[in-house]
Design a protein around this motif. Structure first.
Motif, PDB file in Angstrom:
ATOM      1  N   GLU A  72     -10.741   5.038  -6.389  1.00 47.08           N
ATOM      2  CA  GLU A  72     -10.031   5.890  -7.354  1.00 47.08           C
ATOM      3  C   GLU A  72      -8.617   6.205  -6.870  1.00 47.08           C
ATOM      4  N   LEU A  73      -8.493   6.551  -5.595  1.00 45.13           N
ATOM      5  CA  LEU A  73      -7.164   6.871  -5.058  1.00 45.13           C
ATOM      6  C   LEU A  73      -6.250   5.654  -5.085  1.00 45.13           C
ATOM      7  N   GLN A  74      -6.810   4.479  -4.805  1.00 43.92           N
ATOM      8  CA  GLN A  74      -6.008   3.267  -4.859  1.00 43.92           C
ATOM      9  C   GLN A  74      -5.615   2.944  -6.304  1.00 43.92           C
ATOM     10  N   ASP A  75      -6.549   3.083  -7.239  1.00 42.91           N
ATOM     11  CA  ASP A  75      -6.254   2.834  -8.655  1.00 42.91           C
ATOM     12  C   ASP A  75      -5.155   3.760  -9.168  1.00 42.91           C
ATOM     13  N   ASP A  76      -5.117   4.997  -8.650  1.00 45.23           N
ATOM     14  CA  ASP A  76      -4.097   5.969  -9.052  1.00 45.23           C
ATOM     15  C   ASP A  76      -2.770   5.760  -8.323  1.00 45.23           C
ATOM     16  N   GLY A  77      -2.751   4.839  -7.364  1.00 46.34           N
ATOM     17  CA  GLY A  77      -1.521   4.563  -6.616  1.00 46.34           C
ATOM     18  C   GLY A  77      -1.282   5.531  -5.467  1.00 46.34           C
ATOM     19  N   TYR A  78      -2.311   6.248  -5.037  1.00 44.39           N
ATOM     20  CA  TYR A  78      -2.152   7.273  -3.995  1.00 44.39           C
ATOM     21  C   TYR A  78      -2.380   6.742  -2.581  1.00 44.39           C
ATOM     22  N   ILE A  79      -3.127   5.640  -2.462  1.00 48.88           N
ATOM     23  CA  ILE A  79      -3.337   5.021  -1.152  1.00 48.88           C
ATOM     24  C   ILE A  79      -3.192   3.520  -1.282  1.00 48.88           C
ATOM     25  N   GLU A  80      -2.996   2.873  -0.137  1.00 50.15           N
ATOM     26  CA  GLU A  80      -2.985   1.423  -0.066  1.00 50.15           C
ATOM     27  C   GLU A  80      -4.054   0.993   0.925  1.00 50.15           C
ATOM     28  N   ARG A  81      -4.713  -0.103   0.607  1.00 46.88           N
ATOM     29  CA  ARG A  81      -5.633  -0.754   1.538  1.00 46.88           C
ATOM     30  C   ARG A  81      -5.147  -2.187   1.659  1.00 46.88           C
ATOM     31  N   TYR A  82      -4.873  -2.607   2.871  1.00 49.29           N
ATOM     32  CA  TYR A  82      -4.348  -3.949   3.061  1.00 49.29           C
ATOM     33  C   TYR A  82      -4.929  -4.566   4.331  1.00 49.29           C
ATOM     34  N   PRO A  83      -4.965  -5.900   4.371  1.00 47.96           N
ATOM     35  CA  PRO A  83      -5.567  -6.571   5.525  1.00 47.96           C
ATOM     36  C   PRO A  83      -4.776  -6.299   6.807  1.00 47.96           C
ATOM     37  N   ASP A  84      -5.500  -6.096   7.882  1.00 49.60           N
ATOM     38  CA  ASP A  84      -4.905  -5.952   9.202  1.00 49.60           C
ATOM     39  C   ASP A  84      -4.379  -7.328   9.613  1.00 49.60           C
ATOM     40  N   PRO A  85      -3.110  -7.436   9.969  1.00 50.28           N
ATOM     41  CA  PRO A  85      -2.587  -8.755  10.345  1.00 50.28           C
ATOM     42  C   PRO A  85      -3.283  -9.340  11.583  1.00 50.28           C
ATOM     43  N   ASP A  86      -3.891  -8.491  12.398  1.00 51.67           N
ATOM     44  CA  ASP A  86      -4.581  -8.968  13.594  1.00 51.67           C
ATOM     45  C   ASP A  86      -6.043  -9.334  13.337  1.00 51.67           C
ATOM     46  N   ASP A  87      -6.592  -8.843  12.235  1.00 49.12           N
ATOM     47  CA  ASP A  87      -7.998  -9.116  11.917  1.00 49.12           C
ATOM     48  C   ASP A  87      -8.170  -8.964  10.408  1.00 49.12           C
ATOM     49  N   ARG A  88      -8.134 -10.064   9.699  1.00 47.29           N
ATOM     50  CA  ARG A  88      -8.164 -10.038   8.235  1.00 47.29           C
ATOM     51  C   ARG A  88      -9.446  -9.444   7.657  1.00 47.29           C
ATOM     52  N   ARG A  89     -10.494  -9.271   8.482  1.00 46.27           N
ATOM     53  CA  ARG A  89     -11.731  -8.652   8.004  1.00 46.27           C
ATOM     54  C   ARG A  89     -11.577  -7.132   7.889  1.00 46.27           C
TER      55      ARG A  89
END
Length: 118
Positions: A72-89
């Motif tokens: 919900e927070l991501q859909d509202d633009g309040y947080i970002e979740r993105y892959p860690d460049p050191d570990d894409r999992r």
């Protein structure tokens, strides 16, 4: 002479905590953020988290139950979740500028109410 019994500190504070939480609910509702959402935004405002599990631990939430809040927070633009460049999992979590603006507005309104109580 025996001292008079008193209630445990937690028993004395519980009614106050319930009233404080009840006072926050309409503020959160006006901003369209849940109590868990506000906890997430407040925690992320203090720094990014490497995993959703680490964030859940920081706010004392079950890691499987906060996924909906994070969505919900991501859909509202309040947080970002993105892959860690050191570990894409791994998904890194961070608050956005828009999320910080909403968190700051909620916090200011809550603290104005607390000032009246104090």
């Amino acid at each position: 002479m025996a001292s008079s019994p008193r209630a445990d500190l937690a028993a004395m504070l519980a009614p106050l905590v319930r009233e404080l939480l009840a006072a926050e609910e309409p503020i959160l509702a006006r901003h369209g953020v849940s109590m868990w959402g506000y906890a997430v935004l407040s925690t992320l405002d203090r720094g990014a988290f490497r995993t959703q599990a680490a964030l859940a631990d920081a706010i004392n939430a079950d890691k499987t139950r906060i996924i909906r809040t994070l969505d919900e927070l991501q859909d509202d633009g309040y947080i970002e979740r993105y892959p860690d460049p050191d570990d894409r999992r791994v998904r890194l979590l961070a608050i956005t500028d828009q999320g910080r603006t909403v968190k700051d507005a909620i916090q200011a309104e809550i603290q104005r109410g607390e000032e009246r109580w104090l």
